[in-house]
Design a protein around this motif. Structure first.
Motif: not given
Length: 275
Positions: A111-112, A114-120, A175-177, A190-191
């Protein structure tokens, strides 16, 4: 005074320019004594027996080998090892404590937030789970599609196609979310939507595999798989994920020029691929 032996009156003189027979058992002046006439493939027995024809070897018919549809540790090590990992995580999902399973899935969700904090971490962790279990269509497609793709282009390249579809389709949907939440079009919840599974990678692998098949297999594969994805999208049960499947399929189709060069080089060919 030297004497010469009298000439053999019974011998027939050989006319000038006439070739002498090169095989025993043939008579002078008698044409077409070889089997099959001039240019025959038969062989003449020196003992004067009937000539024997040389048999032309028949081409071998390729027998079906259905077991090649399944991964093996030596033939398709990437798919085989990955399938074992997915089987283990599926057992955990079915038999472990539900609270533990939810925590593991939530921590692996792409989700957004987790992707912002720990994407890998989440991009890799989310691909370790099967959404829907081992009997889901994407689980079956994982085994069949990735096995066929790996036999054609090799394990590392198959992993690259899978990750390309998994990563790009995830970013294209999440990313659109995030942007919609910033614009106030979606709520903040939604994040933190739960998003995991191998379906994006399988969709990309299906698109790539279609480019390596003959047209009589390529067209039904794309039509059937694409039609299934469109039906899911029209059902509007999970539009973001359904759009991600179509995007991943398009990503796989876009790799056709590359995967076709990889197939021409062979699964284990070294060196970079140049355009």
């Amino acid at each position: 005074m030297d004497r010469t032996a009298p000439a053999d009156r019974t011998a027939t003189p050989t006319p000038t320019g006439t070739p002498v027979p090169d095989a025993p058992g043939l008579l002078d002046g008698v044409p077409r004594q070889r089997a099959g006439g001039r240019g025959s493939c038969g062989t003449v027995d020196p003992g004067g027996r009937e000539p024997t024809a040389v048999e032309t070897p028949r081409p071998r018919l390729r027998t079906p080998r259905p077991w090649r549809l399944l991964p093996t540790p030596t033939g398709t090590p990437f798919t085989f090892g990955y399938a074992i990992v997915l089987g283990l995580t599926s057992l955990i999902s079915d038999y472990a404590d539900p609270a533990l399973v939810h925590a593991l899935l939530q921590g692996s969700s792409t989700d957004v937030a987790h992707l912002v904090r720990t994407p890998e971490l989440v991009l890799v962790g989310s691909a370790l789970w099967l959404a829907g279990g081992v009997a889901s269509p994407f689980a079956i497609g994982f085994v069949l599609v990735l096995t066929a793709l790996e036999r054609r282009i090799g394990g590392l390249r198959t992993a690259g196609v899978f990750l390309l579809g998994h990563v790009l389709a995830t970013l294209a949907t999440e990313v659109p979310v995030g942007l919609a939440v910033l614009a106030g079009q979606l709520p903040g919840s939604s994040l933190h939507r739960l998003d995991y599974g191998v379906s994006f990678g399988v969709a990309a692998g299906t698109g790539a595999l279609a480019g390596l098949l003959p047209p009589w297999l390529r067209v039904p594969l794309l039509a059937g798989f694409g039609g299934m994805l469109l039906q899911d999208l029209l059902a509007f049960t999970d539009p973001m994920t359904n759009w991600g499947h179509l995007i991943a399929l398009a990503i796989g189709v876009a790799t056709w020029p590359v995967v076709r060069r990889w197939q021409a080089r062979g699964p284990g060919s070294p060196g970079p691929v140049r355009g």
